[in-house]
Structure formats: C-alpha cells, structure tokens
Design an enzyme around this catalytic site. Sequence first.
Site, PDB file in Angstrom:
ATOM      1  N   HIS A  62       0.854  -1.183   0.000  1.00 12.99           N
ATOM      2  CA  HIS A  62       0.000   0.000   0.000  1.00 12.99           C
ATOM      3  C   HIS A  62       0.891   1.235   0.000  1.00 12.99           C
ATOM      4  O   HIS A  62       2.043   1.193   0.469  1.00 12.99           O
ATOM      5  CB  HIS A  62      -0.888   0.019   1.237  1.00 12.99           C
ATOM      6  CG  HIS A  62      -1.956  -1.023   1.228  1.00 12.99           C
ATOM      7  ND1 HIS A  62      -3.040  -0.971   2.068  1.00 12.99           N
ATOM      8  CD2 HIS A  62      -2.112  -2.153   0.491  1.00 12.99           C
ATOM      9  CE1 HIS A  62      -3.828  -2.018   1.853  1.00 12.99           C
ATOM     10  NE2 HIS A  62      -3.270  -2.755   0.893  1.00 12.99           N
ATOM     11  N   GLU A  64       0.920   3.820   1.856  1.00  8.85           N
ATOM     12  CA  GLU A  64       1.396   4.193   3.186  1.00  8.85           C
ATOM     13  C   GLU A  64       2.571   3.324   3.631  1.00  8.85           C
ATOM     14  O   GLU A  64       3.550   3.827   4.200  1.00  8.85           O
ATOM     15  CB  GLU A  64       0.270   4.052   4.226  1.00  8.85           C
ATOM     16  CG  GLU A  64      -0.948   4.893   3.946  1.00  8.85           C
ATOM     17  CD  GLU A  64      -2.047   4.144   3.199  1.00  8.85           C
ATOM     18  OE1 GLU A  64      -3.227   4.360   3.532  1.00  8.85           O
ATOM     19  OE2 GLU A  64      -1.725   3.342   2.293  1.00  8.85           O
ATOM     20  N   CYS A  95      -2.371  -0.510   7.533  1.00  8.06           N
ATOM     21  CA  CYS A  95      -1.558   0.704   7.474  1.00  8.06           C
ATOM     22  C   CYS A  95      -1.676   1.504   8.769  1.00  8.06           C
ATOM     23  O   CYS A  95      -0.681   2.043   9.260  1.00  8.06           O
ATOM     24  CB  CYS A  95      -1.962   1.545   6.273  1.00  8.06           C
ATOM     25  SG  CYS A  95      -1.590   0.736   4.697  1.00  8.06           S
TER      26      CYS A  95
END
Length: 184
Positions: A62, A64, A95
């Site tokens: 992801h 993040e 995250c």
Amino acid sequence: MTENPPLLEPPSDDFFMREALRQARKAAKQGEVPIGAVIVHQGRVIARAWNQVETLKDATAHAEMLALTQAESAMEDWRLTECDLYVTKEPCPMCAGALVHCRVRRVIFGCADPKGGGAGGFWNLLQAPNLNHRCEITPGVLAEESVALLKAFFAEARQRRAEGQAHAKGLKPGAEDGMVFDGP
C-alpha cells in the site's frame, strides 16, 4: 515600524495533499487503485509512494507502507515521531497499525473509508487507548479530489469490462491495450 508579511507562505496541508494526489495518479497509470502518500518531516517531503499491490504482487504494498519504509530509511530510524503522513484515502487497518508502531505524529487524509478505514471510518486504530501511541488525525483534506480520482478510476474500469476488454491488474505503463482493472 510594521512587520512585513513573509514573501512565501509555509506549505499547507493542501500543498502536501496535492503531492499525494500526484502519487495517486501514478498508481492509476499503472493500473493500481489510485492512492498516494507522502511523509513530511520539518516541512520537507522525505518519502513518496503510490499503491503497488498488483505491480509487486504484494498485498502489503500500500502507498502508506511503501512511504513508511522510505521515511524510516531517510530518518535512519523506525521511529517517525516528528513526521506527518498525507494520504489520499483513509488508511486501512494494516496501514493504521503500522503508523501507530512507527509513531507517526499526524495522519492527514483525503476521503474517508466508512467500510474499512482504520482512522475513524470503521475503526480508529490510530487513537486506540490501549496502544502505546496515538496519532493526531486530520480528515477531509482535498477529499473531493481524492473521491473524484477513485470514482473515475473505477468507472473507467467498469466501462472497459462492459466493452469486453480483457482483465488485468498491475499494468506496466504503456501496456493498457485491451486490459482492464476493475478494483479489489
């Protein structure tokens, strides 16, 4: 004698969120869900990333998570206590957990995720009282632009699928012919 106002305003949340939106557009060009993130330390961007789950074949890639890894390297420490994360969509629980563990000071996001967000949309892991750190949360920064980018991405994917084009995820730039990404 009167003081003159500064010639340049310090960068604002909108300024850094626009950089996160640029990262999200890179994700969309690669056939990834358009989410982008930047991490800021003392007014300077130290990490930039976009979703690369399909490209890297890695469920943890992801925006993040990738930005956190870059920031830890830039800071030469896993503790990011003086850093702020700007992300175009509310962080998921994975995250959010990583943000707490890295002790990020503040999380600024564009659009909320009421079905699966980990920053107050569904759960609020960023401020859970039983964890060792709590992040300050600033929601809704340039939310309309973040929502528009996600809606356009998925509308185009649905349209391409309706036209019978092949299905593929994680396209490399320039490999869009006949392929469609219809989301998770």
